[in-house]
Structures are given as structure tokens and as C-alpha cells.
Write an enzyme that holds these catalytic residues in place. Structure first.
Site, PDB file in Angstrom:
ATOM      1  N   ASP A 299      -0.714   3.928  -0.541  1.00 53.67           N
ATOM      2  CA  ASP A 299      -0.453   3.097  -1.715  1.00 53.67           C
ATOM      3  C   ASP A 299       0.534   3.850  -2.598  1.00 53.67           C
ATOM      4  O   ASP A 299       1.330   4.627  -2.086  1.00 53.67           O
ATOM      5  CB  ASP A 299      -1.754   2.746  -2.442  1.00 53.67           C
ATOM      6  CG  ASP A 299      -1.692   1.401  -3.151  1.00 53.67           C
ATOM      7  OD1 ASP A 299      -0.795   1.223  -3.990  1.00 53.67           O
ATOM      8  OD2 ASP A 299      -2.540   0.527  -2.880  1.00 53.67           O
ATOM      9  N   HIS A 333       3.604   2.914  -1.441  1.00 55.28           N
ATOM     10  CA  HIS A 333       4.109   1.636  -1.958  1.00 55.28           C
ATOM     11  C   HIS A 333       5.201   1.859  -2.986  1.00 55.28           C
ATOM     12  O   HIS A 333       6.144   1.081  -3.075  1.00 55.28           O
ATOM     13  CB  HIS A 333       2.966   0.822  -2.570  1.00 55.28           C
ATOM     14  CG  HIS A 333       2.060   0.216  -1.548  1.00 55.28           C
ATOM     15  ND1 HIS A 333       0.979  -0.556  -1.873  1.00 55.28           N
ATOM     16  CD2 HIS A 333       2.079   0.276  -0.190  1.00 55.28           C
ATOM     17  CE1 HIS A 333       0.360  -0.946  -0.771  1.00 55.28           C
ATOM     18  NE2 HIS A 333       1.001  -0.452   0.256  1.00 55.28           N
TER      19      HIS A 333
END
Length: 559
Positions: A299, A333
Site C-alpha cells: 500500500d 500505492h
């Protein structure tokens, strides 16, 4: 703080701008930039408490939770170092205490238990709101003078906790995972480690503490409530240095409401398919340095937060006064991220000499209606990126929302956005200074997407070279300035897209020769778009203006 802000704007404006650490151990640097708040590092006595003397056994079979507890308790009484020697140390949760330096020697592997029953449910905070989650493998609450140091490794046994989406694995990997146990949802698209975990995924607002709810009310979905791996709340004088932390159930390093944080030479690693496995989440913290770290996670990499929606605004504590430098981020991300839970605000953040490789987005600033909060005084100097799947630089005030519905848009333009009334939930992005950025490979070089009722404001991007499929898309921006920026867009036209934006200055823009269209301006709210010192003749067409845009809105000049 007023003097700090003025001084740092002056630094950014000068050609000699350089970020310096300001710790008590580096008095010379602090004296060189006196307006920066000092980051106070902890100090410890040489007294050493070896976990072996408290019954720990390095066989990978013995659960050493009690040995860690005893050693930390004894160390806290005098202050000093809890020593974890080389070896494989299986344990349940570790709770830090005041005046303790938990030192993991090179070759030490602290392996947290994969038995979820070894972790109890507690009241805590999750994604910016009060919640019930499983206790973290490493935690500390209301502490001072604490550290985790050494070249050893912490492993959070995250695979025992995490769900996995089928789309993130190849067929062989998926079949192997399914055969290992656990359950698959009715759609056959997501694997869960237990039936209880699957049940949690179908529960409305799982784990969120609402009036009348208590810890016991979440027992039937306990397995779904994954813990953050290292959770520090309301702590002061923190040093995290040299260790590797990996395989986290959820967020990896999460200081909340902490002060004086030094994070140095730390490696965080999680599988790329691991959901919510951010490397670092600084939430409502103040005064710190993050340097020489390596993050490779599933993430966001370096993430700034300050609470979510009404609870975040009520807390009202921004993340502020951080230097972040010389850090690499892989496969995350986002490389450097603010939001989307930024309702308490963020300010005075300085990023330099960072590298992002294969992240979804490079510089990622995200929020949404309902968040509120002000993000301001953000300075970036020196970021290099390759293979960015999405945007190299992104300002997005529509995070996690549906794409804007087209309202009276023209056929060739990007969708317009319907305005909504201003309120305490209206977020703000303003005063960003970004310079010396390169990116080789991205879907979009720069995307600015503000709200019609609250534009993204006062953004300066200078000395950048961005190779991407699309160049600039600026929607609902005000006071946006690009200077000495190369946008080598490869697949779409125009190079520069501006919609419903005001006071846009595009100065010395370079682009690939033969572009079909250099600049398109649409939207009846567009005003004062200036194209300066730019060779317009290298494009087949220089400017295209929408039907609602007066010709005088766009000016082209050479200085």
C-alpha cells in the site's frame, strides 16, 4: 511557528536550499537553521537486559512473550537496553515501556505468532477513527524515551491475517493458496484465512466503535480486525533505527499523536498484494526526521495522516514539522502520500532526495469531500521516479469517490464537476512547492483535480522532466504554476489540458516535437491562462479553446 514558516519559504526560494536534520545530537545543524524545531532523540544508560536471562529460548518453538515482558519491565525500572541476541525468537505481542531501547542484534529474527488467539481485541484507532482491533505485535502507549534499534528483523506473520484477492495472483499461486486452508467468498474472488475473517468482510463498518458498542461486541469478527504491526500512541522521544520490519498484518509503522520521532535506516517489507500494508503512517504527529529508509510494501509508502472526517476535525492535531529524505520506495500505492485521512491537517513537511520505483503514484496528495482539514506548506526538492503506473504528481480531492458526473460538458473535454456548498467538511490543499523532479514512465505526468467550491491552490512545480502517456491535466485549480517543466507525453493529446481553472502560468514548457495539440482550455470558469517562453511551433496546433471560453482567457508571450 510563524517565523518557521516564513524562514522555510525563504529557503525554498533560494538556490542554495538544502534540508538539514535538527537533533540535539547535531547542535551545529540546529544552530545553522535556528527556526526549525529541534527533534529530541532519546538517551539510555548502558545497563543491558538480555532476554535469555528472563527465560527466552531461540528455538522457534517456545513462545517467548513472558520473557520479553519480564526483560522490558526490569529494564524500564532502571532504563537501558533490552538485548535480543542472534537467533529465532517466537513471541506473542510485545509491549514497550518508558526508557527502554529494544535492541535486536544482527541475525536476530523476532517472529510473531501466527496464532490469532495470542492477540486480544483492544480499543484503538483505525484509519483515523476510534475502533476495536487486535493488539499490535509491538505497541507502546503514553511513553517517553523509547527506541527500537539494531540490525535484526521483526516478522509480523501477516499471511495469517490478510485476505488476498485472486486478481493479484497467478493461477498457480491462487490454487496453492486455496489448498492451504481458509475460505473463499461466494464470488470466488477473495481468499480469507478463516470463516470469521470472511464474516467480518460482510459486516457494515467492522470494528468501528459506535455509541453502545464495546470490545466484546466484535468477538465474532475478531480475525478480520487486523492489527497494525508497530503502534505507538501519545509517545515522546522515539528512535527507530536500523532494523527490518516485515510481513505486517496491516499498517507497518504507525505513530499516532507522537512527538520527536527519529526514523533512520529502517527497512519495511510486505508482499505487494498485501492490502492496507502501508510502510509508514505518521498520524497527528509533530517534529521528526525520516531518513535513509527503504520501503517495499503493498500500500502507501511514506504516508501523512491526521484523522478522518468529524473525529479528525474534533481531534484537530495536524502532522507537522517533518523532514523526509534519502528514502527509497518500491511497489507501493504511493511514494510520498498525504491523506486521505487528513482531517486534522498537515503542514511544514519537507521531502528531499527520494526515489520511487514501480509505485502506483509518485507524489500522491488525496482527500475527499467530508474530510475537511488544511494541507499546506509542503516542500519537495529532488524526487526521481521510474515505472509509475498512474500519476507522477497527483492532487486529487475525489479520492475513493465515483468519477465526477459530466455536467454540461463539451464533447471533447474531461467531465465537469458539480459544485457543493462550503462547510467544515470541505478540504483544502494549498501552498505546495515542488522542484527538481524526474519521472521516466507514468500514465499521467501531473494531475490536479480540485473541487469547484474549493480549488487546489498555489502550486508551484519547477525544474521537472516527466515522461508519461498524458502530460498535464488541471481541473479546478487556482494559482498553478509550472516553470521549466518538460512533459514528454506519448499517447494522447493535448500535452496540457486545463479546465475551469484560474491563474495558470505555464512557463518554458518543453514537449515532444510533432504533438497534435499543445494546450486545450475548457470550462466557463477558466481565467488567466498564460503560456510563456514556450515554443508553440513544435506542435501541429498550439491552442484549442472550448465554446464557453473567451479567447482573451489564454495569452501566449515570450519574455
Amino acid at each position: 511557528m510563524k517565523h518557521l514558516t516564513v524562514y522555510l519559504f525563504a529557503l525554498i526560494a533560494s538556490s542554495s536550499f538544502a534540508l538539514r536534520p535538527t537533533t540535539e545530537k547535531q547542535v551545529a545543524s540546529a544552530a545553522a537553521v535556528p527556526d526549525l524545531p529541534k527533534v529530541v532523540e532519546p538517551s539510555f544508560s548502558k545497563d543491558t537486559f538480555n532476554i535469555v536471562k528472563y527465560g527466552a529460548v531461540a528455538d522457534g518453538q517456545t513462545l517467548n512473550t513472558e520473557a520479553f515482558r519480564k526483560a522490558i519491565e526490569a529494564c524500564s525500572q532502571k532504563g537501558g537496553v533490552v538485548l535480543v541476541p542472534r537467533g529465532l525468537w517466537l513471541t506473542g505481542p510485545i509491549e514497550l515501556k518508558n526508557n527502554v531501547n529494544l535492541h535486536v542484534k544482527r541475525g536476530a529474527l523476532v517472529q510473531f505468532s501466527n496464532k490469532l488467539s495470542d492477540f486480544k481485541l483492544i480499543k484503538t484507532n483505525w484509519e483515523g477513527v476510534d475502533a476495536v482491533r487486535n493488539q499490535s505485535p509491538i505497541s507502546g502507549y503514553d511513553l517517553q524515551n523509547i527506541a527500537i534499534t539494531g540490525e535484526g528483523t521483526f516478522d509480523g506473520a501477516g499471511d495469517a491475517w490478510r485476505m488476498v484477492k485472486k486478481e493479484k495472483l497467478n493461477e498457480g499461486q491462487w490454487q496453492k493458496l486455496v489448498k492451504s486452508g481458509g475460505v473463499v467468498d461466494a464470488k470466488g474472488t477473495t481468499w480469507y484465512p478463516t470463516a470469521q475473517s470472511l464474516k467480518g468482510s460482510t459486516t457494515a463498518k467492522p470494528g468501528i466503535l459506535q455509541p453502545g458498542k464495546d470490545v466484546a461486541d466484535f468477538a465474532d469478527i475478531k480475525d478480520f480486525l487486523r492489527p497494525n504491526m508497530l503502534s505507538l500512541q501519545r509517545c515522546k522521544k522515539i528512535l527507530l533505527e536500523d532494523f527490518t520490519i516485515q510481513n505486517s498484518p496491516a499498517w507497518t509503522i504507525h505513530p499516532l499523536l507522537c512527538e520527536d520521532i527519529t526514523l533512520r535506516n529502517v527497512t519495511a517489507r510486505n508482499p505487494w498484494y498485501g492490502q492496507n500494508t502501508d510502510a509508514l503512517d505518521l498520524e497527528s504527529c509533530r517534529n521528526g526526521i525520516v531518513e535513509n529508509c527503504t520501503f517495499d510494501v503493498g500500500d502507501d509508502g511514506i504516508c501523512i495522516k491526521s484523522g478522518r472526517d468529524e473525529q479528525g476535525r474534533k481531534r484537530g492535531v495536524p502532522t507537522e514539522n517533518f523532514i523526509i529524505r534519502d528514502t527509497k520506495v518500491y511497489h507501493a500505492h504511493g511514494g510520498f502520500v498525504i491523506g486521505s485521512e487528513m482531517s486534522g491537517g498537515a503542514r511544514n513537511l519537507y521531502v528531499s532526495n527520494c526515489t520511487f520505483i514501480g509505485t502506483d503514484v509518485g507524489l500522491r496528495f488525496k482527500t475527499a469531500r467530508g474530510r475537511g482539514g488544511i494541507v499546506e506548506n509542503i516542500f519537495v526538492d529532488g524526487v526521481d521516479m521510474t515505472d509509475i503506473a498512474g500519476e507522477a504528481i497527483l492532487f486529487d480531492m475525489y479520492y475513493a469517490a465515483k468519477d465526477p458526473v459530466q455536467v454540461n460538458g463539451e464533447a471533447f473535454s474531461i467531465p465537469e464537476i458539480q459544485a457543493e456548498p462550503l462547510g467544515e467538511g470541505t478540504p483544502q490543499f494549498r501552498n505546495f512547492r515542488i522542484k527538481n523532479v524526474t519521472c521516466k514512465g507514468a500514465a499521467t505526468g501531473i494531475l490536479v483535480r480540485g473541487l469547484p467550491e474549493m480549488n487546489v491552490k498555489d502550486i508551484e512545480i519547477e525544474n521537472a522532466v516527466l515522461e508519461s502517456k498524458r502530460g498535464l491535466v488541471c481541473q479546478e485549480g487556482s494559482g498553478i504554476s509550472l516553470k521549466n517543466v518538460a512533459l514528454f507525453s506519448t499517447e494522447t493529446k493535448p500535452v496540457l489540458e486545463v479546465q475551469n481553472s484560474q491563474n495558470i502560468t505555464l512557463d518554458n514548457i518543453r514537449y515532444a516535437a510533432g504533438a497534435d495539440l499543445l494546450l486545450r482550455v475548457t470550462g466557463d470558469r477558466s481565467k488567466a491562462v498564460k503560456l510563456v517562453n514556450t515554443n508553440t511551433k513544435s506542435a501541429k496546433k498550439d491552442v484549442e479553446i472550448g465554446q464557453k471560453v473567451a479567447k482573451k482567457v489564454v495569452t501566449i508571450s515570450q519574455r
